[in-house]
Design a protein around this motif. Structure first.
Motif, mmCIF file in Angstrom:
data_model
loop_
_atom_site.group_PDB
_atom_site.id
_atom_site.type_symbol
_atom_site.label_atom_id
_atom_site.label_comp_id
_atom_site.label_asym_id
_atom_site.label_seq_id
_atom_site.Cartn_x
_atom_site.Cartn_y
_atom_site.Cartn_z
ATOM 1 N N VAL A 139 0.455 -0.892 -0.043
ATOM 2 C CA VAL A 139 -0.033 0.065 -0.391
ATOM 3 C C VAL A 139 0.434 1.598 -0.341
ATOM 4 O O VAL A 139 0.062 1.673 -0.990
ATOM 5 C CB VAL A 139 -0.750 -0.085 1.234
ATOM 6 C CG1 VAL A 139 -2.037 1.394 1.665
ATOM 7 C CG2 VAL A 139 -1.861 -0.973 1.290
ATOM 8 N N THR A 140 1.633 1.044 0.646
ATOM 9 C CA THR A 140 2.219 2.383 1.409
ATOM 10 C C THR A 140 3.343 2.837 -0.150
ATOM 11 O O THR A 140 3.584 4.286 -0.081
ATOM 12 C CB THR A 140 3.717 1.937 2.577
ATOM 13 O OG1 THR A 140 4.398 1.153 1.602
ATOM 14 C CG2 THR A 140 2.830 1.882 3.473
ATOM 15 N N TRP A 167 3.236 -3.231 4.823
ATOM 16 C CA TRP A 167 4.065 -3.760 4.896
ATOM 17 C C TRP A 167 5.110 -2.624 5.548
ATOM 18 O O TRP A 167 5.027 -1.287 4.172
ATOM 19 C CB TRP A 167 4.997 -4.371 4.159
ATOM 20 C CG TRP A 167 4.368 -5.830 3.953
ATOM 21 C CD1 TRP A 167 3.670 -6.556 5.122
ATOM 22 C CD2 TRP A 167 4.014 -6.944 2.578
ATOM 23 N NE1 TRP A 167 3.619 -7.489 4.898
ATOM 24 C CE2 TRP A 167 3.729 -8.183 3.217
ATOM 25 C CE3 TRP A 167 4.911 -6.803 2.313
ATOM 26 C CZ2 TRP A 167 3.766 -9.343 2.212
ATOM 27 C CZ3 TRP A 167 5.685 -8.286 1.127
ATOM 28 C CH2 TRP A 167 4.568 -9.161 1.782
ATOM 29 N N ASN A 168 5.822 -1.760 6.477
ATOM 30 C CA ASN A 168 6.956 -0.545 6.310
ATOM 31 C C ASN A 168 7.982 -1.575 5.468
ATOM 32 O O ASN A 168 7.510 -2.261 4.849
ATOM 33 C CB ASN A 168 6.624 -0.354 7.630
ATOM 34 C CG ASN A 168 7.097 -1.204 8.877
ATOM 35 O OD1 ASN A 168 8.398 -2.099 7.927
ATOM 36 N ND2 ASN A 168 6.728 -1.346 9.933
ATOM 37 N N ASP A 204 13.234 -7.316 5.210
ATOM 38 C CA ASP A 204 13.235 -8.643 5.487
ATOM 39 C C ASP A 204 12.158 -9.356 4.254
ATOM 40 O O ASP A 204 13.537 -10.573 4.165
ATOM 41 C CB ASP A 204 12.596 -8.717 6.648
ATOM 42 C CG ASP A 204 12.161 -7.964 8.171
ATOM 43 O OD1 ASP A 204 13.867 -7.591 8.400
ATOM 44 O OD2 ASP A 204 11.796 -7.922 8.995
ATOM 45 N N VAL A 205 11.934 -8.798 3.809
ATOM 46 C CA VAL A 205 10.898 -10.007 2.987
ATOM 47 C C VAL A 205 12.264 -10.052 1.783
ATOM 48 O O VAL A 205 12.108 -11.195 1.137
ATOM 49 C CB VAL A 205 10.081 -9.870 2.449
ATOM 50 C CG1 VAL A 205 9.712 -10.373 0.911
ATOM 51 C CG2 VAL A 205 8.578 -9.717 3.045
ATOM 52 N N ILE A 206 13.049 -9.126 1.308
ATOM 53 C CA ILE A 206 14.288 -9.068 0.103
ATOM 54 C C ILE A 206 14.890 -9.750 0.773
ATOM 55 O O ILE A 206 15.816 -10.764 -0.036
ATOM 56 C CB ILE A 206 14.129 -7.451 -0.025
ATOM 57 C CG1 ILE A 206 13.312 -6.906 -0.705
ATOM 58 C CG2 ILE A 206 15.502 -7.674 -0.898
ATOM 59 C CD1 ILE A 206 13.300 -5.166 -1.048
ATOM 60 N N SER A 207 15.797 -9.095 1.979
ATOM 61 C CA SER A 207 17.126 -9.976 2.625
ATOM 62 C C SER A 207 16.771 -11.538 2.853
ATOM 63 O O SER A 207 17.771 -12.412 3.337
ATOM 64 C CB SER A 207 17.666 -9.134 3.258
ATOM 65 O OG SER A 207 16.765 -8.868 4.913
ATOM 66 N N SER A 208 15.193 -11.922 3.062
ATOM 67 C CA SER A 208 15.447 -13.890 4.153
ATOM 68 C C SER A 208 15.895 -14.445 3.550
ATOM 69 O O SER A 208 16.447 -15.631 3.665
ATOM 70 C CB SER A 208 13.906 -13.664 4.205
ATOM 71 O OG SER A 208 13.668 -13.265 2.807
ATOM 72 N N GLY A 214 -2.481 -7.117 7.139
ATOM 73 C CA GLY A 214 -2.802 -5.576 7.695
ATOM 74 C C GLY A 214 -1.746 -5.028 8.372
ATOM 75 O O GLY A 214 -0.852 -6.009 7.934
ATOM 76 N N GLU A 215 -1.638 -4.311 9.002
ATOM 77 C CA GLU A 215 -0.673 -3.391 9.592
ATOM 78 C C GLU A 215 0.343 -3.816 10.559
ATOM 79 O O GLU A 215 1.775 -4.361 10.249
ATOM 80 C CB GLU A 215 -0.784 -2.222 9.538
ATOM 81 C CG GLU A 215 0.430 -1.421 9.833
ATOM 82 C CD GLU A 215 0.119 0.585 10.828
ATOM 83 O OE1 GLU A 215 1.479 1.306 10.846
ATOM 84 O OE2 GLU A 215 -0.689 0.210 10.016
ATOM 85 N N GLU A 216 -0.564 -4.493 10.822
ATOM 86 C CA GLU A 216 -0.121 -6.147 12.682
ATOM 87 C C GLU A 216 0.808 -7.124 11.646
ATOM 88 O O GLU A 216 1.056 -7.966 12.460
ATOM 89 C CB GLU A 216 -0.635 -5.371 13.572
ATOM 90 C CG GLU A 216 -1.105 -4.166 14.385
ATOM 91 C CD GLU A 216 -0.718 -3.313 13.942
ATOM 92 O OE1 GLU A 216 0.578 -4.142 14.631
ATOM 93 O OE2 GLU A 216 -0.079 -2.115 13.950
ATOM 94 N N ASP A 217 0.127 -7.187 10.428
ATOM 95 C CA ASP A 217 0.714 -8.722 10.164
ATOM 96 C C ASP A 217 2.046 -8.799 9.891
ATOM 97 O O ASP A 217 2.168 -7.740 9.314
ATOM 98 C CB ASP A 217 -0.312 -9.286 8.614
ATOM 99 C CG ASP A 217 -1.799 -8.802 9.339
ATOM 100 O OD1 ASP A 217 -2.087 -9.825 10.694
ATOM 101 O OD2 ASP A 217 -3.063 -8.811 8.600
#
Length: 484
Positions: free
Chosen positions: A43-44, A62-63, A69-73, A122-125
């Motif tokens: 979204v952001t 996702w912030n 984290d998704v990219i570097s995992s 969600g933002e908290e997920d």
């Protein structure tokens, strides 16, 4: 009759190289496509008008930290099998190791959309399933570079070593181009989910072709001509006898450490630019980069130019060695120094010239392009050097080096995140990132220039009477170069 006449028409080392090149396009495409696609998943960063099949509700909130984290995992898994992968290729053959690894990666790519959705929107997920899946993809791909390095030690004669090595491994640059440009176009046209499905299926088709047409060594290839087999064997210093790895000699070898340092520092700069360039362009020039296609084009162009430059550099390097204008050692040092020195200059320009008041769009794009292009001289430089100093154990040594070096792939984004969290639109924050990277590259250039060596190391010499006789007759393996 036509099939068995191939050996009079097709050069098997080139067939291997072309298929390897395509394989490494997929290798990088499937690992870095998410670097750009993630801007359309969230979204952001979603700045374009939503189409009829997509709403705010099915974009992930996702912030920046979560996206990193998704990219570097991927690289958490990528560390694990580097060393075992190289040794497995030496013992069992790189064909199977590389083919199985990419087959698994293609299947995992097909699961990315489902894994992302399971984590919630969600933002908290938090996308735990996607992060885990990316780590498994890294685990699978961790054997690929050591495996192909081991195969090149068997297939690439000295007089073509830099070119064949560059041809295959520069597929990583083309893969980055496809990941940025191709994924950008695909996402805008078909959506982000379809993009993962298409790329995963295409990779699986390549795996089938690779397993059918590629063989581990010239001596096991059923269609290779005797002339080509002799040509290859005259220019390599390796046999198929399985030998114990001389661990102590490897760890204490200064030329090996020169390659380690060069690999480590290059990986820091390469992965940092690959992960942060799309975000830099989007944050600093947000009025210009308004959709995935535009971002994809201008992040792909530097890698397209780098691929062309890498081929030119490799052919020039082979020519200098073949005509004895430079020794192998000096040739590797020359092109490595060109890569490191060019990157340092370009990064200093990026750190000092653009400002918040005048971010210099054209200068930035030109500098990134020159930085990537001149940096591609590392292919005929330190990257090929592993095969020079220890061809029998090239896969193992490269595996050790890459397992440590790929730490930078997730350390770099973490450093970037720490520097940019306050305000990623402030060009002064990016300045510190470019200065840190330039310092690391400068250190590597100096270290490699002092300690590198292009000669076969004593602890890696083969116990083969036939190869020793060939070496005495033609020390650099050029005897057949004028006959074939």
């Amino acid at each position: 009759m036509g099939l068995f006449n191939w050996k009079s028409r097709i050069q098997c080392r080139y067939l291997l190289s072309i298929l390897g090149f395509i394989g490494f396009i997929f290798n990088y495409l499937l690992r870095v496509n998410i670097n750009l696609i993630i801007t359309s998943m969230t979204v952001t960063s979603h700045k374009t008008e939503l189409n009829s099949t997509e709403t705010q509700a099915n974009l992930f909130n996702w912030n920046t930290a979560v996206k990193n984290d998704v990219i570097s995992s991927f690289y958490f898994g990528y560390i694990i099998l580097q060393l075992p992968g190289g040794r497995m290729a030496e013992l069992f053959g790189g064909k199977k190791v590389l083919g199985l690894a990419m087959g698994l990666t293609s299947m995992l790519t097909l699961l990315i959309p489902t894994a992302a959705k399971l984590g919630g929107y969600g933002e908290e997920d938090y996308p735990y399933y996607l992060v885990t899946l990316r780590a498994l993809m890294g685990l699978s791909e961790s054997v690929t570079f050591p495996a192909i390095t081991s195969m090149l030690a068997q297939w690439a004669p000295l007089q073509e070593k830099a070119f064949l090595t560059t041809l295959i491994m520069s597929g990583s640059q083309v893969g980055t181009i496809v990941a940025f440009f191709g994924s950008g176009v695909s996402v805008d046209a078909l959506g982000w989910e379809a993009t993962f499905y298409i790329q995963g299926c295409l990779c699986f088709i390549w795996v089938l072709i690779w397993m059918i047409f590629v063989y581990d060594t010239p001596s096991t290839h059923p269609f290779i001509s005797d002339t080509e087999k002799k040509y290859i064997q005259s220019g390599i210093q390796i046999n198929n006898n399985k030998q114990a790895v001389p661990w102590r000699d490897i760890v204490t070898s200064v030329p090996v450490w020169a390659c380690f340092v060069a690999n480590f520092c290059t990986n820091f700069g390469f992965h940092l630019l690959m992960t942060e360039l799309p975000q830099y362009l989007q944050y600093i020039f947000e009025d210009y980069f308004v959709d995935s296609t535009t971002i994809g084009i201008w992040t792909a162009i530097p890698y397209a130019c780098a691929w062309i430059a890498s081929v030119v550099f490799s052919k020039l390097c082979d020519c200098l060695i073949r005509t004895r204008k430079l020794s192998v050692t000096n040739a590797r040092k020359l092109f490595s120094s060109l890569a490191f020195g060019g990157n340092v200059i370009c990064l200093i320009i990026l750190a000092t010239v653009p400002t918040n008041e005048n971010p210099q769009l054209i200068l930035t794009l030109v500098t990134f392009t020159v930085c990537n292009s001149i940096g591609s001289a590392f292919f005929p430089g330190w990257l090929t050097n592993f095969q020079d100093i220890a061809p029998q154990f090239a896969g193992t040594i490269f595996g050790i080096s890459n397992s440590v070096s790929c730490v930078n792939a997730f350390v770099g984004p973490k450093i970037a995140g720490a520097l940019l969290t306050a305000d990623p639109k402030d060009i002064n924050n990016w300045m510190y990132l470019w200065i840190i990277t330039a310092s690391i590259m400068g250190f590597a250039g100096i270290f490699y220039a002092i300690f590198a060596d292009g000669n076969l190391q004593p602890w890696s010499k083969q116990k083969s009477v036939e190869s020793e006789k060939r070496k005495e007759k033609d020390p650099v393996g050029l005897e057949l170069s004028t006959k074939y």
